[in-house]
Design a protein around this motif. Structure first.
Motif, PDB file in Angstrom:
ATOM      1  N   ILE A 119       0.838  -1.199   0.000  1.00  9.05           N
ATOM      2  CA  ILE A 119       0.000   0.000   0.000  1.00  9.05           C
ATOM      3  C   ILE A 119       0.875   1.252   0.000  1.00  9.05           C
ATOM      4  CG2 ILE A 119      -1.627   1.357   1.370  1.00  9.05           C
ATOM      5  CD1 ILE A 119      -2.884  -1.362   2.236  1.00  9.05           C
ATOM      6  N   LEU A 120       1.930   1.254   0.826  1.00 10.81           N
ATOM      7  CA  LEU A 120       2.838   2.403   0.860  1.00 10.81           C
ATOM      8  C   LEU A 120       3.484   2.638  -0.497  1.00 10.81           C
ATOM      9  CD1 LEU A 120       4.624   2.003   4.298  1.00 10.81           C
ATOM     10  CD2 LEU A 120       3.104   3.857   3.608  1.00 10.81           C
ATOM     11  N   ARG A 121       3.927   1.567  -1.127  1.00  7.88           N
ATOM     12  CA  ARG A 121       4.587   1.721  -2.428  1.00  7.88           C
ATOM     13  C   ARG A 121       3.610   2.232  -3.478  1.00  7.88           C
ATOM     14  NH1 ARG A 121       9.152  -1.893  -5.253  1.00  7.88           N
ATOM     15  NH2 ARG A 121       9.379  -0.536  -7.038  1.00  7.88           N
ATOM     16  N   GLU A 122       2.395   1.756  -3.404  1.00 12.67           N
ATOM     17  CA  GLU A 122       1.361   2.225  -4.332  1.00 12.67           C
ATOM     18  C   GLU A 122       1.138   3.728  -4.170  1.00 12.67           C
ATOM     19  OE1 GLU A 122      -3.199   1.553  -4.040  1.00 12.67           O
ATOM     20  OE2 GLU A 122      -2.366  -0.159  -5.123  1.00 12.67           O
ATOM     21  N   LYS A 123       1.128   4.209  -2.940  1.00 12.46           N
ATOM     22  CA  LYS A 123       0.887   5.628  -2.664  1.00 12.46           C
ATOM     23  C   LYS A 123       2.106   6.499  -2.938  1.00 12.46           C
ATOM     24  CE  LYS A 123      -3.257   5.035  -1.001  1.00 12.46           C
ATOM     25  NZ  LYS A 123      -4.433   5.447  -1.740  1.00 12.46           N
ATOM     26  N   LEU A 124       3.320   5.986  -2.651  1.00 13.76           N
ATOM     27  CA  LEU A 124       4.536   6.796  -2.729  1.00 13.76           C
ATOM     28  C   LEU A 124       5.301   6.643  -4.035  1.00 13.76           C
ATOM     29  CD1 LEU A 124       5.822   6.224   0.911  1.00 13.76           C
ATOM     30  CD2 LEU A 124       4.597   8.219   0.011  1.00 13.76           C
ATOM     31  N   GLY A 125       4.979   5.642  -4.821  1.00 14.81           N
ATOM     32  CA  GLY A 125       5.670   5.447  -6.089  1.00 14.81           C
ATOM     33  C   GLY A 125       6.842   4.483  -5.957  1.00 14.81           C
ATOM     34  N   GLU A 126       7.741   4.571  -6.914  1.00 14.85           N
ATOM     35  CA  GLU A 126       8.874   3.653  -6.991  1.00 14.85           C
ATOM     36  C   GLU A 126       9.915   3.962  -5.918  1.00 14.85           C
ATOM     37  OE1 GLU A 126       9.488   0.933  -9.010  1.00 14.85           O
ATOM     38  OE2 GLU A 126       7.373   1.147  -9.538  1.00 14.85           O
ATOM     39  N   ILE A 127       9.778   3.338  -4.765  1.00 12.96           N
ATOM     40  CA  ILE A 127      10.748   3.491  -3.687  1.00 12.96           C
ATOM     41  C   ILE A 127      11.126   2.099  -3.184  1.00 12.96           C
ATOM     42  CG2 ILE A 127       9.878   5.749  -2.988  1.00 12.96           C
ATOM     43  CD1 ILE A 127       8.505   4.341  -0.608  1.00 12.96           C
ATOM     44  N   ASP A 128      12.270   2.005  -2.580  1.00 15.65           N
ATOM     45  CA  ASP A 128      12.677   0.751  -1.944  1.00 15.65           C
ATOM     46  C   ASP A 128      12.023   0.669  -0.575  1.00 15.65           C
ATOM     47  OD1 ASP A 128      14.329   0.028  -4.072  1.00 15.65           O
ATOM     48  OD2 ASP A 128      16.041   1.086  -3.215  1.00 15.65           O
ATOM     49  N   ILE A 129      11.460  -0.482  -0.267  1.00 14.11           N
ATOM     50  CA  ILE A 129      10.806  -0.676   1.016  1.00 14.11           C
ATOM     51  C   ILE A 129      11.347  -1.947   1.651  1.00 14.11           C
ATOM     52  CG2 ILE A 129       8.620  -1.104   2.190  1.00 14.11           C
ATOM     53  CD1 ILE A 129       7.223   0.427  -0.015  1.00 14.11           C
ATOM     54  N   VAL A 130      11.667  -1.853   2.934  1.00 14.00           N
ATOM     55  CA  VAL A 130      12.130  -3.011   3.687  1.00 14.00           C
ATOM     56  C   VAL A 130      11.227  -3.168   4.897  1.00 14.00           C
ATOM     57  CG1 VAL A 130      14.029  -3.974   5.034  1.00 14.00           C
ATOM     58  CG2 VAL A 130      14.512  -2.682   2.960  1.00 14.00           C
ATOM     59  N   SER A 131      10.834  -4.385   5.162  1.00 17.05           N
ATOM     60  CA  SER A 131      10.012  -4.665   6.331  1.00 17.05           C
ATOM     61  C   SER A 131      10.825  -5.540   7.277  1.00 17.05           C
ATOM     62  CB  SER A 131       8.733  -5.386   5.894  1.00 17.05           C
ATOM     63  OG  SER A 131       7.929  -5.695   7.009  1.00 17.05           O
ATOM     64  N   ILE A 132      10.886  -5.144   8.542  1.00 22.29           N
ATOM     65  CA  ILE A 132      11.589  -5.949   9.531  1.00 22.29           C
ATOM     66  C   ILE A 132      10.644  -6.214  10.693  1.00 22.29           C
ATOM     67  CG2 ILE A 132      13.834  -5.005   8.910  1.00 22.29           C
ATOM     68  CD1 ILE A 132      13.713  -3.365  11.533  1.00 22.29           C
ATOM     69  N   GLY A 133      10.929  -7.235  11.443  1.00 23.39           N
ATOM     70  CA  GLY A 133      10.094  -7.504  12.593  1.00 23.39           C
ATOM     71  C   GLY A 133      10.630  -8.658  13.410  1.00 23.39           C
ATOM     72  N   SER A 134      10.000  -8.843  14.528  1.00 19.14           N
ATOM     73  CA  SER A 134      10.408  -9.922  15.430  1.00 19.14           C
ATOM     74  C   SER A 134       9.827 -11.251  14.959  1.00 19.14           C
ATOM     75  CB  SER A 134       9.922  -9.609  16.849  1.00 19.14           C
ATOM     76  OG  SER A 134       8.524  -9.429  16.855  1.00 19.14           O
ATOM     77  N   ASN A 135      10.257 -12.312  15.595  1.00 21.60           N
ATOM     78  CA  ASN A 135       9.738 -13.643  15.264  1.00 21.60           C
ATOM     79  C   ASN A 135       8.335 -13.797  15.843  1.00 21.60           C
ATOM     80  OD1 ASN A 135      12.177 -14.321  14.046  1.00 21.60           O
ATOM     81  ND2 ASN A 135      13.024 -15.060  15.958  1.00 21.60           N
ATOM     82  N   ILE A 136       7.391 -14.129  14.974  1.00 14.67           N
ATOM     83  CA  ILE A 136       5.993 -14.304  15.367  1.00 14.67           C
ATOM     84  C   ILE A 136       5.589 -15.728  14.981  1.00 14.67           C
ATOM     85  CG2 ILE A 136       3.643 -13.454  15.102  1.00 14.67           C
ATOM     86  CD1 ILE A 136       4.860 -10.795  14.142  1.00 14.67           C
ATOM     87  N   TYR A 137       4.854 -16.372  15.850  1.00 21.07           N
ATOM     88  CA  TYR A 137       4.488 -17.779  15.648  1.00 21.07           C
ATOM     89  C   TYR A 137       2.966 -17.958  15.684  1.00 21.07           C
ATOM     90  CZ  TYR A 137       9.368 -18.012  16.975  1.00 21.07           C
ATOM     91  OH  TYR A 137      10.720 -17.801  17.029  1.00 21.07           O
ATOM     92  N   ASP A 138       2.499 -18.955  14.955  1.00 20.50           N
ATOM     93  CA  ASP A 138       1.069 -19.295  14.913  1.00 20.50           C
ATOM     94  C   ASP A 138       0.212 -18.067  14.603  1.00 20.50           C
ATOM     95  OD1 ASP A 138       1.579 -22.011  15.586  1.00 20.50           O
ATOM     96  OD2 ASP A 138       1.777 -21.415  17.686  1.00 20.50           O
ATOM     97  N   VAL A 139       0.644 -17.320  13.591  1.00 22.06           N
ATOM     98  CA  VAL A 139      -0.007 -16.065  13.227  1.00 22.06           C
ATOM     99  C   VAL A 139      -1.463 -16.311  12.815  1.00 22.06           C
ATOM    100  CG1 VAL A 139       0.094 -14.102  11.631  1.00 22.06           C
ATOM    101  CG2 VAL A 139       2.201 -15.105  12.525  1.00 22.06           C
ATOM    102  N   HIS A 140      -2.324 -15.405  13.220  1.00 24.98           N
ATOM    103  CA  HIS A 140      -3.756 -15.429  12.908  1.00 24.98           C
ATOM    104  C   HIS A 140      -4.463 -16.647  13.470  1.00 24.98           C
ATOM    105  CE1 HIS A 140      -2.890 -11.973  10.514  1.00 24.98           C
ATOM    106  NE2 HIS A 140      -2.216 -12.635   9.613  1.00 24.98           N
ATOM    107  N   THR A 141      -3.978 -17.153  14.585  1.00 26.73           N
ATOM    108  CA  THR A 141      -4.640 -18.248  15.287  1.00 26.73           C
ATOM    109  C   THR A 141      -4.803 -17.838  16.749  1.00 26.73           C
ATOM    110  OG1 THR A 141      -2.697 -19.446  16.118  1.00 26.73           O
ATOM    111  CG2 THR A 141      -3.344 -19.896  13.824  1.00 26.73           C
ATOM    112  N   PRO A 142      -5.605 -18.543  17.497  1.00 26.05           N
ATOM    113  CA  PRO A 142      -5.726 -18.238  18.931  1.00 26.05           C
ATOM    114  C   PRO A 142      -4.412 -18.418  19.693  1.00 26.05           C
ATOM    115  CG  PRO A 142      -7.584 -19.560  18.218  1.00 26.05           C
ATOM    116  CD  PRO A 142      -6.606 -19.533  17.071  1.00 26.05           C
ATOM    117  N   ASP A 143      -3.463 -19.154  19.113  1.00 25.94           N
ATOM    118  CA  ASP A 143      -2.175 -19.403  19.765  1.00 25.94           C
ATOM    119  C   ASP A 143      -1.080 -18.428  19.318  1.00 25.94           C
ATOM    120  OD1 ASP A 143      -3.150 -21.613  21.206  1.00 25.94           O
ATOM    121  OD2 ASP A 143      -2.893 -22.901  19.445  1.00 25.94           O
ATOM    122  N   GLU A 144      -1.453 -17.365  18.618  1.00 28.81           N
ATOM    123  CA  GLU A 144      -0.451 -16.420  18.124  1.00 28.81           C
ATOM    124  C   GLU A 144       0.383 -15.865  19.281  1.00 28.81           C
ATOM    125  OE1 GLU A 144      -0.291 -12.135  15.802  1.00 28.81           O
ATOM    126  OE2 GLU A 144      -1.858 -13.566  15.275  1.00 28.81           O
TER     127      GLU A 144
END
Length: 66
Positions: A19-44
């Motif tokens: 979404i950001l790239r769509e709004k801002l145009g041709e830019i380099d984007i990097v996403s970082i984050g911590s380790n997440i487990y069982d995403v989108h489940t009750p055990d997330e």
């Protein structure tokens, strides 16, 4: 920072960055984050130590670019 090689991988979690790239145009984007487990489940859950490392890394990046 942590005497480990950086792990680069493409994953299916790019909605926000897309979404950001769509709004801002041709830019380099990097996403970082911590380790997440069982995403989108009750055990997330996530790794607190991984989150601390992510925050420390981001703080160092920001220090170096200011």
């Amino acid at each position: 920072m942590y005497n480990e090689d950086i792990k680069v991988e493409a994953i299916h979690a790019g909605l926000e960055t897309g979404i950001l790239r769509e709004k801002l145009g041709e830019i380099d984007i990097v996403s970082i984050g911590s380790n997440i487990y069982d995403v989108h489940t009750p055990d997330e859950h996530f790794s607190i130590s991984s989150t601390v490392r992510t925050i420390e890394f981001l703080a160092e990046v920001l220090r170096q670019i200011r």
